[in-house]
Design an enzyme around this catalytic site. Sequence first.
Site, PDB file in Angstrom:
ATOM      1  N   HIS A  52       0.800  -1.231   0.000  1.00 11.86           N
ATOM      2  CA  HIS A  52       0.000   0.000   0.000  1.00 11.86           C
ATOM      3  C   HIS A  52       0.833   1.282   0.000  1.00 11.86           C
ATOM      4  CE1 HIS A  52       0.693   0.312   4.340  1.00 11.86           C
ATOM      5  NE2 HIS A  52       0.094   1.489   4.313  1.00 11.86           N
ATOM      6  N   ASP A  53       2.021   1.247   0.538  1.00 10.00           N
ATOM      7  CA  ASP A  53       2.871   2.441   0.586  1.00 10.00           C
ATOM      8  C   ASP A  53       4.064   2.374  -0.361  1.00 10.00           C
ATOM      9  OD1 ASP A  53       1.463   4.075   2.316  1.00 10.00           O
ATOM     10  OD2 ASP A  53       2.570   3.468   4.105  1.00 10.00           O
ATOM     11  N   LYS A  56       5.787   5.450  -1.685  1.00  9.93           N
ATOM     12  CA  LYS A  56       6.677   6.287  -0.861  1.00  9.93           C
ATOM     13  C   LYS A  56       8.123   6.231  -1.329  1.00  9.93           C
ATOM     14  CE  LYS A  56       4.040   6.688   3.389  1.00  9.93           C
ATOM     15  NZ  LYS A  56       3.957   6.352   4.815  1.00  9.93           N
ATOM     16  N   HIS A  81       2.062   9.926  -2.618  1.00  9.97           N
ATOM     17  CA  HIS A  81       2.501   8.536  -2.518  1.00  9.97           C
ATOM     18  C   HIS A  81       1.398   7.545  -2.888  1.00  9.97           C
ATOM     19  CE1 HIS A  81       0.511   8.231   1.446  1.00  9.97           C
ATOM     20  NE2 HIS A  81       0.621   6.926   1.281  1.00  9.97           N
ATOM     21  N   HIS A 105      -6.098   3.641  -0.033  1.00 16.74           N
ATOM     22  CA  HIS A 105      -6.137   3.622   1.435  1.00 16.74           C
ATOM     23  C   HIS A 105      -6.299   4.990   2.082  1.00 16.74           C
ATOM     24  CE1 HIS A 105      -1.795   4.083   0.607  1.00 16.74           C
ATOM     25  NE2 HIS A 105      -1.707   4.647   1.808  1.00 16.74           N
ATOM     26  N   HIS A 106      -6.190   6.072   1.318  1.00 10.15           N
ATOM     27  CA  HIS A 106      -6.434   7.416   1.867  1.00 10.15           C
ATOM     28  C   HIS A 106      -7.702   8.056   1.299  1.00 10.15           C
ATOM     29  CE1 HIS A 106      -2.915   7.831   4.359  1.00 10.15           C
ATOM     30  NE2 HIS A 106      -2.133   7.447   3.370  1.00 10.15           N
ATOM     31  N   ASP A 134      -5.146   0.822   7.679  1.00  6.15           N
ATOM     32  CA  ASP A 134      -3.987   1.704   7.604  1.00  6.15           C
ATOM     33  C   ASP A 134      -3.989   2.701   8.768  1.00  6.15           C
ATOM     34  OD1 ASP A 134      -1.627   2.955   6.316  1.00  6.15           O
ATOM     35  OD2 ASP A 134      -3.018   4.592   5.897  1.00  6.15           O
TER      36      ASP A 134
END
Length: 191
Positions: A52-53, A56, A81, A105-106, A134
């Site tokens: 998920h990240d 980044k 990201h 996820h955001h 998250d």
Amino acid sequence: MTGEIFAWIVDYKSPFTSTHSIGVAEDAEKLSRFMGFDEETSQKMYLAGALHDIGKVAIGNEIIEKPGRLTEDEFAVMKHHAAYTYYILNEIDDFDEMRDWAAFHHERLDGTGYPFGKKAEELNTQERIMACVDIYQALTESRPYKKGMSYKKACEILEDMAGKGWLDTEITVQVDACFGSMENRNSKEEN
């Protein structure tokens, strides 16, 4: 295993997020099983959580490793990201489902999230789970500049966010039930 390697790379980039991606992966898998999803879906949720990240890696360490609050400009860069995660995972054949689970996820149910400003009707259950997990993981994990919150306090925050229309209320209830049962089990084992 591949997801774990990428999660390790992302987490290695910053000591402040050390183990975050694997924590999200484990929590996403546990919650999926708890909610009755089949083994294949639970495993896919693990992989999406681990990745998920991944976006980044495109963000500078001066922002990722900043121990204090980000400025508005820094936060604007950091928000990219999730879009980078989407674009990176979009390059993998037959990965659309997990790409979306990971990259959204955001997103918030009211459309105020990022990277794409999706609304409730555009977000499926797995994407909603990933958003909750998250946040839950970020709140409960300790970092060099903060102590992790208790499961109960983190669930109160999730509930508040659901009340604002950002998160799925039913999934926040499931987070509380799933991780609360684990919390109770762990405290019984300690006694």
